[in-house]
Design a protein around this motif. Structure first.
Motif, PDB file in Angstrom:
ATOM      1  N   GLY A 295     -14.334 -30.617 -11.001  1.00 28.18           N
ATOM      2  CA  GLY A 295     -14.703 -31.723 -10.947  1.00 28.18           C
ATOM      3  C   GLY A 295     -13.572 -33.057 -10.729  1.00 28.18           C
ATOM      4  O   GLY A 295     -12.453 -31.556 -10.269  1.00 28.18           O
ATOM      5  N   LEU A 296     -13.209 -33.401 -11.506  1.00 26.92           N
ATOM      6  CA  LEU A 296     -12.271 -34.890 -11.806  1.00 26.92           C
ATOM      7  C   LEU A 296     -11.718 -34.680 -13.166  1.00 26.92           C
ATOM      8  O   LEU A 296     -12.179 -34.627 -13.830  1.00 26.92           O
TER       9      LEU A 296
ATOM     10  N   PHE B 235      -7.218 -30.630 -18.621  1.00 25.30           N
ATOM     11  CA  PHE B 235      -7.717 -29.221 -18.107  1.00 25.30           C
ATOM     12  C   PHE B 235      -8.818 -28.345 -17.618  1.00 25.30           C
ATOM     13  O   PHE B 235     -10.072 -30.482 -18.215  1.00 25.30           O
ATOM     14  N   LEU B 236      -9.690 -27.858 -17.208  1.00 29.28           N
ATOM     15  CA  LEU B 236     -10.564 -27.020 -17.227  1.00 29.28           C
ATOM     16  C   LEU B 236     -11.352 -26.022 -16.979  1.00 29.28           C
ATOM     17  O   LEU B 236     -10.068 -25.550 -16.358  1.00 29.28           O
ATOM     18  N   ARG B 237     -12.178 -25.644 -16.870  1.00 31.15           N
ATOM     19  CA  ARG B 237     -12.384 -24.122 -16.751  1.00 31.15           C
ATOM     20  C   ARG B 237     -14.239 -23.506 -16.072  1.00 31.15           C
ATOM     21  O   ARG B 237     -14.731 -24.649 -15.785  1.00 31.15           O
TER      22      ARG B 237
ATOM     23  N   ARG C 282       0.305 -21.529 -17.072  1.00 26.98           N
ATOM     24  CA  ARG C 282      -1.327 -22.745 -17.208  1.00 26.98           C
ATOM     25  C   ARG C 282      -2.520 -22.640 -17.188  1.00 26.98           C
ATOM     26  O   ARG C 282      -3.203 -22.867 -18.317  1.00 26.98           O
ATOM     27  N   PHE C 283      -2.571 -21.400 -16.565  1.00 23.99           N
ATOM     28  CA  PHE C 283      -4.064 -21.008 -16.342  1.00 23.99           C
ATOM     29  C   PHE C 283      -4.310 -19.500 -16.954  1.00 23.99           C
ATOM     30  O   PHE C 283      -3.341 -18.508 -17.061  1.00 23.99           O
TER      31      PHE C 283
ATOM     32  N   SER D 114      -3.102 -27.843 -18.326  1.00 24.04           N
ATOM     33  CA  SER D 114      -1.903 -28.402 -17.956  1.00 24.04           C
ATOM     34  C   SER D 114      -1.639 -28.612 -16.508  1.00 24.04           C
ATOM     35  O   SER D 114      -0.916 -28.682 -15.861  1.00 24.04           O
ATOM     36  N   LEU D 115      -3.120 -29.175 -15.641  1.00 28.64           N
ATOM     37  CA  LEU D 115      -4.022 -29.316 -14.672  1.00 28.64           C
ATOM     38  C   LEU D 115      -2.508 -30.587 -13.420  1.00 28.64           C
ATOM     39  O   LEU D 115      -2.250 -31.287 -14.029  1.00 28.64           O
TER      40      LEU D 115
END
Length: 115
Positions: free
Chosen positions: A10-11, A17-19, A66-67, A84-85
């Motif tokens: 997504g955005l 952060f995203l998962r 970060r990932f 921390s994208l």
């Protein structure tokens, strides 16, 4: 055959952060490696992170620290937690499954990091 179903993406704003999650189904051999690759516009597909069924991980230098990649062998699921994208993380992210004989890709999920 192995089918891969991805979710997440997504955005998100820079610093967010995203998962991403990917579930494998079908004929799953015990020894395998699952992971994530990404492809930005105009660039080649590149490694993000992989994890073996034994738990060994490998990360691209650009995402180290970060990932985090993890997996649930009982559910044949791999998760990529992205913190921390940065704008340069924007890409289509592809789930990958491989064993000694086969190599499969998911359909891809878009990750866009932008303010």
């Amino acid at each position: 055959q192995v089918q891969l179903v991805e979710s997440g993406g997504g955005l998100v704003q820079p610093g967010g952060f995203l998962r991403l999650s990917c579930e494998a189904s079908g004929t799953i051999l015990r020894a395998n490696t699952m992971g994530w690759y990404r492809q930005a516009p105009g660039k080649e597909r590149e490694l993000v992170a992989t994890i073996t069924s034994g738990g060994s991980t490998n990360y691209a230098d650009a995402v180290k620290g970060r990932f985090t990649i993890s997996r649930d062998n009982a559910k044949n699921t791999v998760v990529l937690q992205m913190n921390s994208l940065k704008s340069e993380d924007t890409a289509v992210y592809y789930c990958n499954f491989r064993d000694w004989l086969r190599n499969y890709w998911g359909q891809g999920t878009q990750v866009t990091v932008s303010s």
